[in-house]
Design a protein around this motif. Structure first.
Motif: not given
Length: 211
Positions: A112-117, A133-138, A207-211
């Protein structure tokens, strides 16, 4: 910087058997490079980032890959797993990283967001892989709205105070983005009816977000 993907279950032309692993492999290989068939043996190799789903058989263990990793030579190894919760106690160090997000989520984010790569590739080239870049933003605004909703339930008089409109607007956007009812406008009058739905969303980040 070169980018590779290794999966012990893809050896000899096999398939991993898990659809999201195959999707991740296809995405990484298409966007970043080719599959690595074994642990590189050349001690002089540098400028390479390898995503690794390692088995326990001889020659393909995580320890072999850890020995290959060398941050000074920009040889980065990023472990992936079908059960990333097993990585929770592991820390990134010495060119070794642990992808603690479910691969289903990672595939969705990257698709969904090529800018992450692109951001990730840039960070690797600079010698410091940005795993965020591989995690959701909290969703911090949604958290704030949730806490206010709890407070309103305990003390309704607080509801009449003047809260920033930007907070409710951002919380509404995050609510919709991460699985809430589309088009719902969160505000002091509606928040109380959405607490369970918000709690479910926030729990999924644990378990997997960035805070």
């Amino acid at each position: 910087m070169n980018y590779r993907y290794f999966d012990h279950k893809l050896e000899d032309g096999g398939r991993n058997g898990l659809e999201y692993f195959q999707a991740f492999q296809d995405l990484i290989v298409e966007t970043m490079g080719r599959i690595s068939r074994s642990v590189p043996s050349n001690p002089n190799i540098n400028d390479v980032t390898i995503f690794v789903h390692a088995g326990d058989q001889k020659g393909l263990t995580r320890d072999d890959w850890k020995r290959f990793a060398d941050i000074s030579k920009r040889r980065f190894v990023i472990f992936v797993s079908s059960h990333p919760e097993e990585f929770n106690h592991k820390n990134d160090s010495g060119g070794v990283y642990w992808l603690k997000a479910p691969l289903q989520l990672v595939v969705q984010l990257l698709s969904n967001d090529s800018t992450r790569l692109e951001r990730f590739k840039q960070s690797c080239s600079e010698g410091n892989p940005d795993m965020s870049c591989f995690y959701l933003t909290f969703p911090k605004n949604l958290v704030a709205a949730y806490l206010l909703g709890l407070a309103f339930n305990k003390n309704p008089s607080i509801r009449t105070q003047d809260f920033p409109k930007a907070l409710w607007s951002s919380a509404s956007e995050e609510f919709t983005k991460y699985g809430g009812k589309e088009g719902l406008c969160l505000n002091p009058n509606t928040i109380g009816n959405q607490l369970d739905a918000i709690k479910k969303i926030l729990t999924s980040f644990g378990q997997y977000s960035t805070c």
